[in-house]
Design a protein around this motif. Structure first.
Motif, PDB file in Angstrom:
ATOM      1  N   GLY A  41       1.533   6.239  -7.051  1.00 21.10           N
ATOM      2  CA  GLY A  41       0.292   6.655  -7.683  1.00 21.10           C
ATOM      3  C   GLY A  41      -0.595   5.516  -8.131  1.00 21.10           C
ATOM      4  N   GLY A  42      -0.272   4.272  -7.780  1.00 21.09           N
ATOM      5  CA  GLY A  42      -1.156   3.162  -8.114  1.00 21.09           C
ATOM      6  C   GLY A  42      -0.399   1.858  -8.300  1.00 21.09           C
ATOM      7  N   GLU A  43      -1.133   0.744  -8.198  1.00 20.66           N
ATOM      8  CA  GLU A  43      -0.522  -0.587  -8.284  1.00 20.66           C
ATOM      9  C   GLU A  43       0.141  -0.823  -9.626  1.00 20.66           C
ATOM     10  OE1 GLU A  43      -2.113  -4.668  -6.505  1.00 20.66           O
ATOM     11  OE2 GLU A  43      -3.033  -4.269  -8.482  1.00 20.66           O
ATOM     12  N   GLU A  44      -0.410  -0.208 -10.693  1.00 22.10           N
ATOM     13  CA  GLU A  44       0.145  -0.442 -12.026  1.00 22.10           C
ATOM     14  C   GLU A  44       1.567   0.104 -12.145  1.00 22.10           C
ATOM     15  OE1 GLU A  44      -2.192   3.415 -12.036  1.00 22.10           O
ATOM     16  OE2 GLU A  44      -2.431   1.368 -11.270  1.00 22.10           O
ATOM     17  N   HIS A  45       1.934   1.022 -11.262  1.00 29.35           N
ATOM     18  CA  HIS A  45       3.292   1.569 -11.299  1.00 29.35           C
ATOM     19  C   HIS A  45       4.270   0.749 -10.450  1.00 29.35           C
ATOM     20  CE1 HIS A  45       1.762   5.072 -13.374  1.00 29.35           C
ATOM     21  NE2 HIS A  45       0.875   5.300 -12.396  1.00 29.35           N
TER      22      HIS A  45
ATOM     23  N   LYS B 113       0.834  -1.204   0.000  1.00 27.83           N
ATOM     24  CA  LYS B 113       0.000   0.000   0.000  1.00 27.83           C
ATOM     25  C   LYS B 113       0.872   1.259   0.000  1.00 27.83           C
ATOM     26  CE  LYS B 113      -3.875   2.171   2.428  1.00 27.83           C
ATOM     27  NZ  LYS B 113      -3.291   3.526   2.366  1.00 27.83           N
TER      28      LYS B 113
ATOM     29  N   CYS C  98       2.204   1.740  -3.456  1.00 19.71           N
ATOM     30  CA  CYS C  98       1.163   2.218  -4.360  1.00 19.71           C
ATOM     31  C   CYS C  98       0.865   3.689  -4.116  1.00 19.71           C
ATOM     32  CB  CYS C  98      -0.110   1.387  -4.194  1.00 19.71           C
ATOM     33  SG  CYS C  98       0.042  -0.310  -4.785  1.00 19.71           S
ATOM     34  N   ASP C  99       0.828   4.092  -2.855  1.00 16.91           N
ATOM     35  CA  ASP C  99       0.563   5.494  -2.526  1.00 16.91           C
ATOM     36  C   ASP C  99       1.686   6.390  -3.023  1.00 16.91           C
ATOM     37  OD1 ASP C  99      -1.775   4.691  -1.308  1.00 16.91           O
ATOM     38  OD2 ASP C  99      -0.949   4.770   0.738  1.00 16.91           O
TER      39      ASP C  99
END
Length: 300
Positions: free
Chosen positions: A94-98, A87, A90-91
């Motif tokens: 900017g997101g899980e895809e990154h 988490k 991701c924060d």
């Protein structure tokens, strides 16, 4: 322009850990995935490429040593902590895809590592159980040995006490023998019996017979204690010859317990001369056991 993997990890050499030979495959795979997650940790956006392990650990909410162990596969973090790492990454990005690693993939890797750990623990658990059983057996054996040592100490104490009693008895016997020898050497020569001696001995027999009969009657009517009291009250007045006759008559009447009590009391309370005289009379009458008992009572 997008940053390359090398650019992303510049200043982050602490992420790439070497795995020791004891790290299992599933734990290695999870550790590699966590390393990838940590590449995207950026506590301070202004210093994106200069994140230290200490800053990353503080940002992730764990100690620096724990983070190092997680990334090297030396320790398996709880999945809640893995989820927290993901988490944070991701924060920060900017997101899980990154991040490049999904939470589901991390969950699968964690389950595999956990199962692998449990499988490897089976042998350790069996070994622990075996050692525990051996420890219990050793404790039981020690307890048996402790009890045996205690019994041995008590036996040695009893032997020492018995030896002391024997030594005292030997000393008492030696003293009695010395006194008997001294009295024998100084005893006057026997004199002819006077005419009144026969009458006196007849009176002794009569007195002993009356006392024995009365004592026997009291035993059967009022009890042995009353009979013993009667004999003790008359013991001082009885001559050694009369006492020996009394004991012979009590034996003849089968009043054995009263006879045993009288022997003990007479041997304990009367003078040595009276005891030896009464014992000699008993011995001459064939009551050798009673004679010996009276002498033993005098030694106590």
């Amino acid at each position: 322009m997008a940053m390359t993997g090398t650019q992303r990890t510049a200043g982050r050499s602490w992420i790439d850990k070497e795995f020791s030979s004891d790290v299992t495959p599933a734990k290695r795979a999870l550790a590699l995935a966590l390393q990838e997650v940590c590449r995207h940790i950026t506590p301070d956006k202004s210093s994106r490429n200069r994140v230290t392990q200490a800053k990353a650990a503080e940002h992730l909410g764990c100690s620096e040593s724990s983070l190092s162990r997680f990334l090297s596969g030396q320790a398996l973090p709880a999945f809640g902590l893995v989820k927290h790492f993901h988490k944070r990454a991701c924060d920060d990005t900017g997101g899980e895809e990154h991040v490049g690693v999904t939470l589901d993939h991390l969950r699968d890797l964690h389950d595999q590592a956990k199962a692998e750990k449990c499988h490897s623990c089976v042998g350790l658990t069996a070994e622990v159980e075996l050692l525990t059983h051996q420890l219990q057996e050793a404790k039981a054996e020690c307890e048996v040995l402790r009890q045996e040592v205690t019994q041995l100490v008590l036996l040695r104490r009893d032997v020492a006490e018995q030896k002391a009693v024997i030594a005292r008895l030997k000393a008492a016997r030696a003293g009695l023998q010395a006194r008997l020898a001294a009295r024998t050497s100084s005893a006057p020569l026997p004199v002819p019996r006077r005419k009144g001696d026969r009458q006196r001995r007849q009176n002794d027999v009569s007195a002993a017979r009356q006392l024995a009969k009365k004592a026997g009657d009291l035993i059967r009517s009022e009890g042995a204690d009353v009979a013993l009291t009667l004999v003790r009250q008359n013991a001082e007045a009885l001559s050694p010859h009369e006492m020996a006759l009394l004991l012979l008559l009590l034996r003849k009447q089968r009043d054995h317990q009263l006879a045993d009590d009288v022997i003990h009391i007479y041997g304990r309370d009367q003078s040595d001369q009276d005891v030896m005289s009464a014992s000699l009379e008993l011995y001459e009458q064939g009551a050798t056991d009673d004679a010996g008992a009276m002498l033993r009572a005098a030694l106590r």
